[in-house]
Design a protein around this motif. Structure first.
Motif, mmCIF file in Angstrom:
data_model
loop_
_atom_site.group_PDB
_atom_site.id
_atom_site.type_symbol
_atom_site.label_atom_id
_atom_site.label_comp_id
_atom_site.label_asym_id
_atom_site.label_seq_id
_atom_site.Cartn_x
_atom_site.Cartn_y
_atom_site.Cartn_z
ATOM 1 N N THR A 126 0.839 -1.199 0.000
ATOM 2 C CA THR A 126 0.000 0.000 0.000
ATOM 3 C C THR A 126 0.875 1.252 0.000
ATOM 4 O O THR A 126 0.620 2.204 -0.745
ATOM 5 C CB THR A 126 -0.940 -0.006 1.214
ATOM 6 O OG1 THR A 126 -1.730 -1.195 1.174
ATOM 7 C CG2 THR A 126 -1.856 1.204 1.206
ATOM 8 N N VAL A 127 1.916 1.255 0.819
ATOM 9 C CA VAL A 127 2.840 2.391 0.843
ATOM 10 C C VAL A 127 3.576 2.505 -0.489
ATOM 11 O O VAL A 127 3.775 3.615 -1.009
ATOM 12 C CB VAL A 127 3.818 2.257 2.033
ATOM 13 C CG1 VAL A 127 4.926 3.283 1.955
ATOM 14 C CG2 VAL A 127 3.059 2.383 3.338
ATOM 15 N N CYS A 128 3.978 1.373 -1.063
ATOM 16 C CA CYS A 128 4.616 1.406 -2.388
ATOM 17 C C CYS A 128 3.670 2.009 -3.421
ATOM 18 O O CYS A 128 4.088 2.823 -4.265
ATOM 19 C CB CYS A 128 5.025 0.005 -2.827
ATOM 20 S SG CYS A 128 6.442 -0.630 -1.938
ATOM 21 N N GLY A 129 2.398 1.644 -3.365
ATOM 22 C CA GLY A 129 1.416 2.205 -4.285
ATOM 23 C C GLY A 129 1.265 3.701 -4.106
ATOM 24 O O GLY A 129 1.109 4.449 -5.085
ATOM 25 N N ILE A 185 -4.375 5.266 -7.432
ATOM 26 C CA ILE A 185 -3.252 4.340 -7.618
ATOM 27 C C ILE A 185 -2.950 3.594 -6.317
ATOM 28 O O ILE A 185 -2.686 2.385 -6.321
ATOM 29 C CB ILE A 185 -2.015 5.096 -8.149
ATOM 30 C CG1 ILE A 185 -2.299 5.572 -9.573
ATOM 31 C CG2 ILE A 185 -0.778 4.211 -8.110
ATOM 32 C CD1 ILE A 185 -1.260 6.510 -10.138
ATOM 33 N N THR A 186 -3.030 4.298 -5.180
ATOM 34 C CA THR A 186 -2.825 3.635 -3.885
ATOM 35 C C THR A 186 -3.892 2.569 -3.658
ATOM 36 O O THR A 186 -3.598 1.453 -3.216
ATOM 37 C CB THR A 186 -2.861 4.671 -2.744
ATOM 38 O OG1 THR A 186 -1.887 5.678 -3.009
ATOM 39 C CG2 THR A 186 -2.592 4.028 -1.401
ATOM 40 N N PHE A 187 -5.147 2.905 -3.960
ATOM 41 C CA PHE A 187 -6.240 1.944 -3.802
ATOM 42 C C PHE A 187 -6.058 0.744 -4.726
ATOM 43 O O PHE A 187 -6.331 -0.402 -4.333
ATOM 44 C CB PHE A 187 -7.586 2.635 -4.076
ATOM 45 C CG PHE A 187 -8.767 1.759 -3.841
ATOM 46 C CD1 PHE A 187 -9.116 1.368 -2.560
ATOM 47 C CD2 PHE A 187 -9.529 1.313 -4.905
ATOM 48 C CE1 PHE A 187 -10.206 0.540 -2.339
ATOM 49 C CE2 PHE A 187 -10.617 0.491 -4.694
ATOM 50 C CZ PHE A 187 -10.955 0.106 -3.407
ATOM 51 N N PHE A 188 -5.581 0.974 -5.943
ATOM 52 C CA PHE A 188 -5.323 -0.131 -6.872
ATOM 53 C C PHE A 188 -4.282 -1.093 -6.290
ATOM 54 O O PHE A 188 -4.470 -2.312 -6.312
ATOM 55 C CB PHE A 188 -4.855 0.416 -8.225
ATOM 56 C CG PHE A 188 -4.451 -0.647 -9.188
ATOM 57 C CD1 PHE A 188 -5.401 -1.422 -9.826
ATOM 58 C CD2 PHE A 188 -3.109 -0.912 -9.437
ATOM 59 C CE1 PHE A 188 -5.038 -2.420 -10.714
ATOM 60 C CE2 PHE A 188 -2.725 -1.909 -10.315
ATOM 61 C CZ PHE A 188 -3.693 -2.664 -10.951
ATOM 62 N N ILE A 211 -2.809 -6.270 -3.795
ATOM 63 C CA ILE A 211 -2.095 -7.042 -2.774
ATOM 64 C C ILE A 211 -3.064 -7.886 -1.949
ATOM 65 O O ILE A 211 -2.723 -8.987 -1.517
ATOM 66 C CB ILE A 211 -1.194 -6.143 -1.889
ATOM 67 C CG1 ILE A 211 -0.229 -7.011 -1.085
ATOM 68 C CG2 ILE A 211 -2.010 -5.302 -0.962
ATOM 69 C CD1 ILE A 211 0.679 -7.867 -1.899
ATOM 70 N N HIS A 212 -4.296 -7.420 -1.750
ATOM 71 C CA HIS A 212 -5.278 -8.265 -1.058
ATOM 72 C C HIS A 212 -5.596 -9.515 -1.879
ATOM 73 O O HIS A 212 -5.743 -10.609 -1.328
ATOM 74 C CB HIS A 212 -6.558 -7.476 -0.768
ATOM 75 C CG HIS A 212 -6.550 -6.834 0.560
ATOM 76 N ND1 HIS A 212 -5.960 -5.617 0.785
ATOM 77 C CD2 HIS A 212 -7.043 -7.242 1.752
ATOM 78 C CE1 HIS A 212 -6.108 -5.300 2.052
ATOM 79 N NE2 HIS A 212 -6.753 -6.269 2.665
ATOM 80 N N ILE A 213 -5.710 -9.354 -3.178
ATOM 81 C CA ILE A 213 -5.977 -10.511 -4.033
ATOM 82 C C ILE A 213 -4.800 -11.481 -3.994
ATOM 83 O O ILE A 213 -4.986 -12.703 -3.906
ATOM 84 C CB ILE A 213 -6.286 -10.050 -5.472
ATOM 85 C CG1 ILE A 213 -7.613 -9.304 -5.487
ATOM 86 C CG2 ILE A 213 -6.311 -11.229 -6.429
ATOM 87 C CD1 ILE A 213 -7.905 -8.588 -6.783
#
Length: 114
Positions: A11-14, A39-42, A47-49
């Motif tokens: 998430t931080v990387c996004g 982009i952060t939400f994407f 990552i959840h998937i």
């Protein structure tokens, strides 16, 4: 590593990838915020998937919470509670009998005194 750590890291990387994209391409401040959040939400969703499909949380959960051990402890505590409950019931029954006996004697003493 725990799944939560993967989620936080990506998430931080996004967020930072979104910032880099926005700094290069966007000129309006509203678009700056919107594209960074999208982009952060994407990254967050992706990552959840990935975590959902590739990390065995059941195995990790067994290390954290041993169900069999807790069931044994709970069964022991329930049997101890039942034993104590029976003891209390017998004590209450004996006390009631003693109070009834002493109450009758006390009433007969009142009658004699009157």
């Amino acid at each position: 590593m725990r799944p939560d750590n993967y989620i936080a890291f990506f998430t931080v990387c996004g967020f930072f990838v979104g910032l880099m994209f926005v700094v290069v391409k966007v000129e309006e401040p509203v678009e700056f915020v919107i594209y960074t959040l999208l982009i952060t939400f994407f990254f967050y969703i992706v990552i959840h998937i990935v975590v959902m499909n590739y990390i065995d949380t059941k195995r990790i959960g067994l290390k954290i919470f041993n169900k069999e051990h807790h069931e044994e402890v709970n069964d022991y505590l329930l049997t101890e509670l039942a034993v104590r409950e029976r003891r209390l019931e017998t004590l209450i029954r004996h006390l009631d009998q003693k109070l009834k006996r002493s109450g009758k004697k006390h009433e007969s003493n009142k009658e004699k005194a009157a």
